[in-house]
Design an enzyme around this catalytic site. Structure first.
Site, PDB file in Angstrom:
ATOM      1  N   ASP A  45       0.851  -1.187   0.000  1.00 39.24           N
ATOM      2  CA  ASP A  45       0.000   0.000   0.000  1.00 39.24           C
ATOM      3  C   ASP A  45       0.893   1.246   0.000  1.00 39.24           C
ATOM      4  OD1 ASP A  45      -2.877   1.070   0.475  1.00 39.24           O
ATOM      5  OD2 ASP A  45      -1.611   2.189   1.866  1.00 39.24           O
ATOM      6  N   TYR A  50       3.654   9.801   0.059  1.00 41.46           N
ATOM      7  CA  TYR A  50       4.644   9.186   0.958  1.00 41.46           C
ATOM      8  C   TYR A  50       6.070   9.435   0.448  1.00 41.46           C
ATOM      9  CZ  TYR A  50       0.534   6.566   2.676  1.00 41.46           C
ATOM     10  OH  TYR A  50      -0.706   6.209   3.159  1.00 41.46           O
ATOM     11  N   LYS A  75      -1.959   6.178  -4.395  1.00 40.70           N
ATOM     12  CA  LYS A  75      -3.054   7.117  -4.135  1.00 40.70           C
ATOM     13  C   LYS A  75      -2.744   8.487  -4.710  1.00 40.70           C
ATOM     14  CE  LYS A  75      -3.417   4.804   0.362  1.00 40.70           C
ATOM     15  NZ  LYS A  75      -2.052   4.605   0.849  1.00 40.70           N
ATOM     16  N   HIS A 108      -6.905   9.959  -2.231  1.00 41.58           N
ATOM     17  CA  HIS A 108      -6.374   9.799  -0.877  1.00 41.58           C
ATOM     18  C   HIS A 108      -7.300  10.380   0.202  1.00 41.58           C
ATOM     19  CE1 HIS A 108      -2.181   9.181   1.116  1.00 41.58           C
ATOM     20  NE2 HIS A 108      -3.128   8.972   1.990  1.00 41.58           N
TER      21      HIS A 108
HETATM   22  P1  NAD Z   1      -0.121   1.095  11.987  1.00 42.06           P
HETATM   23  O1  NAD Z   1      -1.366   1.035  12.797  1.00 42.06           O
HETATM   24  O2  NAD Z   1       0.204   0.019  11.021  1.00 42.06           O
HETATM   25  O3  NAD Z   1       1.027   1.283  13.049  1.00 42.06           O
HETATM   26  C1  NAD Z   1       2.364   1.345  12.723  1.00 42.06           C
HETATM   27  C2  NAD Z   1       3.121   1.397  14.043  1.00 42.06           C
HETATM   28  O4  NAD Z   1       2.951   0.152  14.726  1.00 42.06           O
HETATM   29  C3  NAD Z   1       4.595   1.596  13.823  1.00 42.06           C
HETATM   30  O5  NAD Z   1       5.030   2.532  14.780  1.00 42.06           O
HETATM   31  C4  NAD Z   1       5.196   0.244  14.107  1.00 42.06           C
HETATM   32  O6  NAD Z   1       6.454   0.353  14.692  1.00 42.06           O
HETATM   33  C5  NAD Z   1       4.218  -0.379  15.070  1.00 42.06           C
HETATM   34  N1  NAD Z   1       4.174  -1.845  14.905  1.00 42.06           N
HETATM   35  C6  NAD Z   1       4.003  -2.516  13.745  1.00 42.06           C
HETATM   36  N2  NAD Z   1       4.025  -3.839  13.976  1.00 42.06           N
HETATM   37  C7  NAD Z   1       4.205  -4.021  15.304  1.00 42.06           C
HETATM   38  C8  NAD Z   1       4.315  -5.159  16.126  1.00 42.06           C
HETATM   39  N3  NAD Z   1       4.221  -6.380  15.626  1.00 42.06           N
HETATM   40  N4  NAD Z   1       4.487  -4.954  17.457  1.00 42.06           N
HETATM   41  C9  NAD Z   1       4.581  -3.724  17.979  1.00 42.06           C
HETATM   42  N5  NAD Z   1       4.478  -2.600  17.238  1.00 42.06           N
HETATM   43  C10 NAD Z   1       4.294  -2.740  15.896  1.00 42.06           C
HETATM   44  O7  NAD Z   1      -0.124   2.541  11.259  1.00 42.06           O
HETATM   45  P2  NAD Z   1       0.093   3.082   9.795  1.00 42.06           P
HETATM   46  O8  NAD Z   1       1.438   2.779   9.278  1.00 42.06           O
HETATM   47  O9  NAD Z   1      -0.319   4.495   9.836  1.00 42.06           O
HETATM   48  O10 NAD Z   1      -0.995   2.300   8.933  1.00 42.06           O
HETATM   49  C11 NAD Z   1      -0.673   1.230   8.058  1.00 42.06           C
HETATM   50  C12 NAD Z   1      -0.713   1.685   6.629  1.00 42.06           C
HETATM   51  O11 NAD Z   1      -1.978   2.281   6.326  1.00 42.06           O
HETATM   52  C13 NAD Z   1       0.283   2.780   6.277  1.00 42.06           C
HETATM   53  O12 NAD Z   1       1.602   2.329   6.177  1.00 42.06           O
HETATM   54  C14 NAD Z   1      -0.294   3.263   4.975  1.00 42.06           C
HETATM   55  O13 NAD Z   1       0.005   2.372   3.922  1.00 42.06           O
HETATM   56  C15 NAD Z   1      -1.783   3.243   5.295  1.00 42.06           C
HETATM   57  N6  NAD Z   1      -2.283   4.563   5.728  1.00 42.06           N
HETATM   58  C16 NAD Z   1      -3.184   5.212   4.952  1.00 42.06           C
HETATM   59  C17 NAD Z   1      -3.694   6.434   5.327  1.00 42.06           C
HETATM   60  C18 NAD Z   1      -4.705   7.101   4.459  1.00 42.06           C
HETATM   61  O14 NAD Z   1      -5.011   8.275   4.692  1.00 42.06           O
HETATM   62  N7  NAD Z   1      -5.249   6.438   3.476  1.00 42.06           N
HETATM   63  C19 NAD Z   1      -3.274   7.042   6.512  1.00 42.06           C
HETATM   64  C20 NAD Z   1      -2.346   6.372   7.305  1.00 42.06           C
HETATM   65  C21 NAD Z   1      -1.874   5.122   6.912  1.00 42.06           C
END
Ligand code: NAD
Length: 276
Positions: A45, A50, A75, A108
């Protein structure tokens, strides 16, 4: 490990579990995405904003994985809303990714203040017709935004990618989207680490009961709710942990207890008022 797929409303299959690259430093992105592909992820994704599409593209090229085994989302950023700017934006994203087409192209954010998401949606319909995106969808759309696109557009969005985690379960959007055949993708599936999801008793207890980590429980909760999910981690160990979620199943009681954590607690921006 074969990740289950969900069939989108246009017939295309999407792997239910993927890998997100928000806030992945471009200098590290090629290594991190290469790690994710080696761990087994086949759904990435990405997003123009980004700033790491070119590095994602390099990891894809270096992997040697056949294109049809990968599912790549990107996006359209808010400044590119509009007809010609959407055409320019997809061209640039494809050039950076080194791909002829993406599997999924999303608006987005709706940015209702700009009042261009409908025009942009009609441009995405043309982008799909040209074959530059197999599927098209939206992100951060609330029910009124979806209703407008459904009323004025020709194509029903394949997905709505929204902030979604146990404390912010977005039941209203999920119910509406499901009733229209729109699949829901969860962003911030682990709450972006912004609250103590992993310490909440229903999550911690289920983790202990299944001898897995709280993150694995959270990911299972998304999967068992029929959501598409792509947690992000820079660490290969955590990528592997987050991918290793098909050897156990949460019980109905465990799911119910996690459902009860919903407090309408947003950790990101509100799409109705965001102006970035
Ligand atoms: P997420 O909820 O995936 O959290 C990421 C955090 O969790 C990081 O700090 C990571 O270190 C921690 N983490 C990951 N695996 C872990 C584990 N096994 N144990 C402990 N901690 C862990 O948040 P995100 O990255 O914001 O969301 C995932 C994806 O969603 C993004 O990478 C992106 O592709 C997408 N996204 C989209 C939008 C949008 O507006 N469409 C906004 C934010 C994110």
């Amino acid at each position: 490990m074969t990740v289950p797929t969900i069939t989108l409303n246009d017939g295309a299959p999407i792997p239910q579990l993927g890998f997100g690259v928000f806030l992945v430093d471009p200098a590290e992105t090629e290594r991190i995405v290469s790690d994710a592909l080696e761990v087994g992820y086949r759904h990435i994704d990405a997003a123009a904003v980004y700033g790491n599409e070119a590095e994602v593209g390099r990891a894809i090229a270096a992997s040697g994985i056949p294109r049809n085994e990968l599912f790549i989302t990107t996006k359209l950023w808010n400044k590119d809303q509009g007809t010609q700017s959407a055409f320019d934006a997809i061209n640039l994203s494809l050039e950076k990714l080194g791909l002829e087409s993406v599997d999924l192209y999303l608006i987005h954010w709706p940015r209702p203040d700009l009042d261009r998401y409908l025009e942009t949606w009609l441009a995405l319909e043309q982008i799909q017709a040209r074959g530059q995106a197999t599927s098209i969808g939206v992100s951060n759309f609330h029910v009124p935004h979806l209703e407008r696109v459904l009323a004025e557009g020709t194509v029903v969005p394949a997905v709505d990618q929204i902030e979604l985690h146990p404390a912010f379960a977005q039941r209203d959007i999920r119910e509406f989207a499901t009733s229209k055949g729109i699949a829901v993708e969860s962003w911030g599936p682990l709450g972006q680490g912004k609250y103590d999801l992993f310490g909440m008793p229903p999550v911690a207890d289920a983790a202990a009961a299944h001898d897995v980590s709280p993150a694995q429980v959270a990911i299972r909760w998304h999967l068992q709710n029929g959501l598409i999910v792509f947690p992000k981690s820079n660490s290969r160990e955590r990528m592997a942990e987050n991918f290793d979620v098909f050897g156990f199943e949460l019980t109905a009681d465990e799911l119910e207890a996690i459902n009860a954590l919903d407090q309408g607690m947003r950790v990101g921006a509100n799409p109705d008022t965001a102006t970035f």
